[in-house]
Design a protein around this motif. Structure first.
Motif, PDB file in Angstrom:
ATOM      1  N   GLU A 129      74.414  55.353  31.080  1.00  8.21           N
ATOM      2  CA  GLU A 129      74.118  54.507  29.923  1.00  8.21           C
ATOM      3  C   GLU A 129      73.273  53.306  30.302  1.00  8.21           C
ATOM      4  O   GLU A 129      72.506  52.785  29.492  1.00  8.21           O
ATOM      5  N   VAL A 130      73.387  52.880  31.553  1.00 16.99           N
ATOM      6  CA  VAL A 130      72.575  51.759  32.033  1.00 16.99           C
ATOM      7  C   VAL A 130      71.135  52.213  32.256  1.00 16.99           C
ATOM      8  O   VAL A 130      70.180  51.579  31.781  1.00 16.99           O
ATOM      9  N   THR A 131      70.944  53.306  32.981  1.00 16.45           N
ATOM     10  CA  THR A 131      69.580  53.769  33.265  1.00 16.45           C
ATOM     11  C   THR A 131      68.852  54.169  31.988  1.00 16.45           C
ATOM     12  O   THR A 131      67.658  53.896  31.833  1.00 16.45           O
ATOM     13  N   ALA A 132      69.571  54.798  31.050  1.00 21.75           N
ATOM     14  CA  ALA A 132      68.934  55.181  29.789  1.00 21.75           C
ATOM     15  C   ALA A 132      68.480  53.946  29.018  1.00 21.75           C
ATOM     16  O   ALA A 132      67.385  53.925  28.435  1.00 21.75           O
ATOM     17  N   THR A 133      69.288  52.909  29.025  1.00 22.49           N
ATOM     18  CA  THR A 133      68.926  51.687  28.296  1.00 22.49           C
ATOM     19  C   THR A 133      67.766  50.973  28.960  1.00 22.49           C
ATOM     20  O   THR A 133      66.866  50.456  28.283  1.00 22.49           O
ATOM     21  N   VAL A 134      67.751  50.948  30.281  1.00 25.53           N
ATOM     22  CA  VAL A 134      66.644  50.299  31.004  1.00 25.53           C
ATOM     23  C   VAL A 134      65.335  51.025  30.723  1.00 25.53           C
ATOM     24  O   VAL A 134      64.295  50.384  30.493  1.00 25.53           O
ATOM     25  N   LEU A 135      65.362  52.340  30.712  1.00 20.94           N
ATOM     26  CA  LEU A 135      64.151  53.092  30.388  1.00 20.94           C
ATOM     27  C   LEU A 135      63.698  52.798  28.963  1.00 20.94           C
ATOM     28  O   LEU A 135      62.501  52.666  28.697  1.00 20.94           O
ATOM     29  N   TRP A 136      64.638  52.679  28.039  1.00 19.57           N
ATOM     30  CA  TRP A 136      64.298  52.356  26.651  1.00 19.57           C
ATOM     31  C   TRP A 136      63.682  50.958  26.565  1.00 19.57           C
ATOM     32  O   TRP A 136      62.704  50.742  25.848  1.00 19.57           O
ATOM     33  N   LEU A 137      64.245  50.013  27.295  1.00 16.67           N
ATOM     34  CA  LEU A 137      63.697  48.654  27.302  1.00 16.67           C
ATOM     35  C   LEU A 137      62.262  48.645  27.811  1.00 16.67           C
ATOM     36  O   LEU A 137      61.397  47.955  27.274  1.00 16.67           O
ATOM     37  N   ARG A 138      62.006  49.416  28.845  1.00 15.98           N
ATOM     38  CA  ARG A 138      60.655  49.465  29.399  1.00 15.98           C
ATOM     39  C   ARG A 138      59.682  50.070  28.401  1.00 15.98           C
ATOM     40  O   ARG A 138      58.526  49.639  28.312  1.00 15.98           O
ATOM     41  N   ASP A 139      60.139  51.048  27.634  1.00 17.32           N
ATOM     42  CA  ASP A 139      59.279  51.625  26.596  1.00 17.32           C
ATOM     43  C   ASP A 139      58.928  50.601  25.528  1.00 17.32           C
ATOM     44  O   ASP A 139      57.937  50.756  24.818  1.00 17.32           O
ATOM     45  N   HIS A 140      59.739  49.553  25.424  1.00 13.35           N
ATOM     46  CA  HIS A 140      59.514  48.515  24.423  1.00 13.35           C
ATOM     47  C   HIS A 140      59.017  47.220  25.065  1.00 13.35           C
ATOM     48  O   HIS A 140      59.284  46.125  24.576  1.00 13.35           O
TER      49      HIS A 140
END
Length: 383
Positions: free
Chosen positions: A165-176
């Motif tokens: 859940e941490v890595t998925a959120t970090v990747l999402w943040l980078r996309d934004h």
């Protein structure tokens, strides 16, 4: 990881362990190591940011909260970097904590950042915060320094293991467009010796530059698409009002024309390829008499016959017109235009009135003349 034994020309495997097994703690050990040597973190990121300046540990200067971020730093661009340390497991809430800290820090002003750093220096050997910041950024005076500009604060997560859940959120943040990174820190032992390995896992070093370029491209495309959608909506609204006014003026040619998201609408004068076209631009509106038949020679012949009587037509029209033969294109046209602030809706009623008035004049002066010329024209142009 492996150790090289030169004497035997062999590799010896280092045993991976955990911070808990070797008795290390987050604040007493990992945090202190990174505060004393932030270059270790920069080496792991390997992104051209060749240093970080740690300006506070356990920062708790947030109004109305008791929360503390682990490390606060400046990078070479003067942006704040929020660093959150965990040991063997990242936990589930680390991203939420770091986002709160980044939000809190986003409002820090230059004087506040200098004061925060000065407090840190006073507790750790002294020094002048303003001077140290200037030296770090390569500036001569603090007045020339910009700190914490905009909303570009960076976030670095450090742990031995990151939950999905941490890595998925970090990747999402980078996309934004939020510069969030995961640094994996793993302890090893070999006999009595202890080692740690720091590696950036999000984004991978190989993909970092690519991801930055793609993020910039995506941002540019989203911005362009947003502007395009906005202009399309603006045109639809404008043409809806203009068409209602044209019909109310008794101009029957526009009865079956629908609003368009294009910057033009046109109506036929009864001759194939010859139209009266209305143009709506941000800084200009136009009425164009377009000669756009499939055969370019026919368009040029019609244009040449009309331009022979230019003075007569302009006198009847009431002003000078632009005569565009455009030899490098199929179409030729006669244009009347005026500058406007087209995307200011309060101007639309006057703009529409101008279009109707000049459309009528263009129709009266040229339509019948073109119909007569077209009736005399042979295929390919000429009579």
């Amino acid at each position: 990881m492996f150790q090289i034994d030169r004497s035997s020309n062999r590799l010896s495997k280092l045993e991976r362990t955990t911070f808990a097994e070797v008795g290390f703690r987050e604040r007493e050990h990992l945090q202190e190591w990174l505060a004393a040597m932030p270059d270790a973190l920069c080496e792991a990121m390997s992104e051209g940011q060749d240093s970080l300046l740690i300006i506070q540990k356990e920062f708790d200067g947030f109004d109305g909260t008791r929360e503390r971020l682990d490390l606060l730093a400046l990078d070479r661009s003067g942006q704040l970097v929020v660093i959150e340390n965990k040991l063997d497991d990242s936990g589930r809430d680390v991203v939420w904590q770091a986002l709160k800290y980044a939000a809190y820090c986003s409002s820090l002003k230059k004087a506040e950042i200098v004061a925060i750093f000065q407090q840190y220096l006073d507790r750790n050997g002294g020094g002048d915060a303003a001077v140290r910041i200037c030296e770090f950024l390569g500036e001569d005076a603090l007045d020339e320094v910009v700190l914490n500009d905009g909303t570009n604060q960076r976030i670095v997560f450090i742990a031995a293991n990151f939950r999905r859940e941490v890595t998925a959120t970090v990747l999402w943040l980078r996309d934004h467009q939020i510069d969030a990174r995961c640094i994996k820190v793993v302890p090893y032992k070999f006999g009595e010796e202890l080692f740690i390995d720091l590696q950036q896992v999000i984004p991978t070093p190989e993909a970092a530059d690519y991801m930055i370029r793609m993020a910039e491209k995506d941002s540019e495309e989203k911005s362009a698409k947003g502007a395009q959608r906005w202009s399309h909506q603006m045109r639809l609204e404008y043409w809806d009002q203009a068409l209602e006014a044209l019909r109310s003026a008794g101009l029957e040619r526009w009865q079956n024309i629908s609003p368009s998201r294009d910057n033009w609408i046109n109506s036929s004068i009864g001759v194939s390829g010859c139209t009266l076209t209305l143009i709506f631009l941000r800084h200009e509106i136009r009425v164009e008499f377009q000669l756009n038949r499939s055969n370019p020679d026919e368009n040029k012949w019609l244009f040449d016959r009309l331009v022979e009587k230019r003075e007569k037509y302009e006198e009847a029209f009431g002003c000078e017109l632009e005569w565009r033969r455009m030899d490098d294109r199929k179409v030729s046209m006669i244009v009347c235009k005026t500058p406007v602030q087209g995307y200011s809706k309060e101007n639309w009623s006057d703009m529409i009135a101008w279009l109707i008035d000049h459309y009528k004049k263009m129709d009266e002066v040229f339509s019948e003349q073109v119909r007569q010329l077209a009736s005399r024209m042979k295929p390919g142009g000429g009579i």
